[in-house]
Design an enzyme around this catalytic site. Structure first.
Site, PDB file in Angstrom:
ATOM      1  N   HIS A 224       3.173 -12.215   7.749  1.00 29.81           N
ATOM      2  CA  HIS A 224       3.518 -10.791   7.595  1.00 29.81           C
ATOM      3  C   HIS A 224       4.761 -10.680   6.704  1.00 29.81           C
ATOM      4  CE1 HIS A 224       4.835  -6.736   8.525  1.00 29.81           C
ATOM      5  NE2 HIS A 224       3.600  -6.507   8.906  1.00 29.81           N
TER       6      HIS A 224
ATOM      7  N   GLU B 271       7.326  -8.997   6.907  1.00 34.34           N
ATOM      8  CA  GLU B 271       8.619  -9.024   7.618  1.00 34.34           C
ATOM      9  C   GLU B 271       9.032 -10.457   7.940  1.00 34.34           C
ATOM     10  OE1 GLU B 271       7.457  -6.134  10.575  1.00 34.34           O
ATOM     11  OE2 GLU B 271       7.316  -4.672   8.948  1.00 34.34           O
TER      12      GLU B 271
ATOM     13  N   SER C  96       0.853   1.765   5.949  1.00 37.72           N
ATOM     14  CA  SER C  96       0.811   3.218   6.191  1.00 37.72           C
ATOM     15  C   SER C  96      -0.612   3.748   6.339  1.00 37.72           C
ATOM     16  CB  SER C  96       1.571   3.967   5.093  1.00 37.72           C
ATOM     17  OG  SER C  96       2.941   3.595   5.119  1.00 37.72           O
TER      18      SER C  96
ATOM     19  N   LYS D 177       4.371  -5.020  16.308  1.00 31.08           N
ATOM     20  CA  LYS D 177       5.715  -5.481  15.897  1.00 31.08           C
ATOM     21  C   LYS D 177       6.615  -5.638  17.135  1.00 31.08           C
ATOM     22  CE  LYS D 177       5.072  -3.057  11.566  1.00 31.08           C
ATOM     23  NZ  LYS D 177       5.606  -2.906  10.240  1.00 31.08           N
TER      24      LYS D 177
ATOM     25  N   ASN E 167      -0.783  -4.076  14.921  1.00 35.55           N
ATOM     26  CA  ASN E 167       0.397  -4.941  14.918  1.00 35.55           C
ATOM     27  C   ASN E 167       1.531  -4.138  15.548  1.00 35.55           C
ATOM     28  OD1 ASN E 167       2.613  -6.533  14.378  1.00 35.55           O
ATOM     29  ND2 ASN E 167       2.615  -6.157  12.166  1.00 35.55           N
TER      30      ASN E 167
ATOM     31  N   GLU F 171      -1.487  -6.401   2.284  1.00 30.65           N
ATOM     32  CA  GLU F 171      -0.490  -5.409   2.687  1.00 30.65           C
ATOM     33  C   GLU F 171       0.565  -5.287   1.594  1.00 30.65           C
ATOM     34  OE1 GLU F 171      -0.520  -4.910   7.223  1.00 30.65           O
ATOM     35  OE2 GLU F 171       0.916  -6.472   6.770  1.00 30.65           O
TER      36      GLU F 171
HETATM   37  C1  PEP Z   1       2.107  -3.730   9.311  1.00 30.59           C
HETATM   38  O1  PEP Z   1       3.223  -3.917   9.780  1.00 30.59           O
HETATM   39  O2  PEP Z   1       1.292  -4.664   9.267  1.00 30.59           O
HETATM   40  C2  PEP Z   1       1.797  -2.405   8.796  1.00 30.59           C
HETATM   41  C3  PEP Z   1       0.725  -2.249   8.054  1.00 30.59           C
HETATM   42  O3  PEP Z   1       2.679  -1.411   9.107  1.00 30.59           O
HETATM   43  P1  PEP Z   1       2.466   0.171   8.897  1.00 30.59           P
HETATM   44  O4  PEP Z   1       1.052   0.478   9.297  1.00 30.59           O
HETATM   45  O5  PEP Z   1       3.456   0.793   9.839  1.00 30.59           O
HETATM   46  O6  PEP Z   1       2.734   0.460   7.472  1.00 30.59           O
END
Ligand code: PEP
Length: 252
Positions: free
Chosen positions: A96, A98, A214, A11, A9, A168
């Protein structure tokens, strides 16, 4: 055997040329190799129309990070599912955290998007997960259950087969603090149980459930070794070719 997937992703990162360079880098890295996971690059909208060409002669799939719930019309600034589909994209991320937090997308709106995407022939990566306070209050299972029930569980069995779920935990996204493999497994087996209750064991066993938050090269193998973790949705680490490719290779 259910499909393993590692999806990046990106973003709101990567201008057109750096995105093309990254996608080409991943493609070149895996040329002649047979990764155990399907690779999906979820890019900003601006990259979608070139990705088919950039990724040709590879098995790498691509997708969008959002879509709109209506088919067409006066929705200035939005992108429809059929526009996404017309680029050759196969996937779209919906829900997501966000989008849920910054753009106030609730389960009802997300369900409309999911149904529109599926009826257009896109596969959906549906995100769910609790915030830290909800985990501390011990209501994280209830929160995820509600996100799934309201966002997905009015789909038909045939529709549901084109859904991938990404668990997530919001406290793990972009924080450097990943869930432990045991925490991911605990929630993801709970999710699979909910799917079994709704759609039956056959469908639940075939549903791909990703972990996101992460996830990086140094922790991916441990997370992916869990029986209900079928790969990852990768944010920050998907922007670095070596790191992302190492995460894909952590799927055994
Ligand atoms: C994400 O945005 O879906 C995500 C898992 O971000 P990160 O891996 O940076 O935590």
């Amino acid at each position: 055997m259910r499909k393993k997937i590692v999806a990046g992703n990106w973003k709101m990162n990567m201008d057109l040329s750096s995105g093309i360079e990254l996608a080409k880098g991943v493609k070149e890295y895996f040329a002649g190799k047979t990764p155990k996971a399907e690779i999906v690059l979820c890019t900003p909208f601006i990259h979608l129309s070139v990705m088919k060409d950039v990724l040709k002669d590879s098995n790498i799939k691509f997708g969008a990070q959002n879509c709109y719930s209506e088919p067409s019309g006066a929705f200035t600034g939005e992108i429809s599912c059929s526009m996404i589909k017309s680029t050759g994209a196969e996937y779209v991320i919906i829900g997501h955290s966000e989008r849920r937090t910054l753009f106030k997308e609730d389960n009802k709106m997300l369900n409309k998007k999911v149904r529109m995407a599926l009826s257009t022939g896109l596969k959906v990566i549906y995100c769910c997960g609790e915030i830290l306070k909800e985990r501390e209050q011990g209501i994280h299972f209830d929160v995820v259950k509600e996100q799934l029930t309201e966002g997905l569980f009015n789909l038909t069995e045939d529709e549901f087969k084109n859904v991938v779920i990404a668990y997530e935990p919001v406290w793990a996204i972009g924080t450097g603090l990943n869930a432990t493999p045991e925490q991911a497994q605990e929630m993801q087996s709970f999710i699979r149980k909910l799917i079994a209750e709704k759609y039956g064991k056959g469908i639940s066993e075939n549903t791909t459930i990703l972990y996101g938050g992460s996830c990086k090269a140094s922790n991916a193998a441990e997370l992916f070794s869990m029986p209900d973790v079928d790969g990852g949705l990768i944010g920050g680490a998907s922007l670095k070719k070596e790191e992302f490719c190492a995460i894909v290779e952590a799927v055994k």
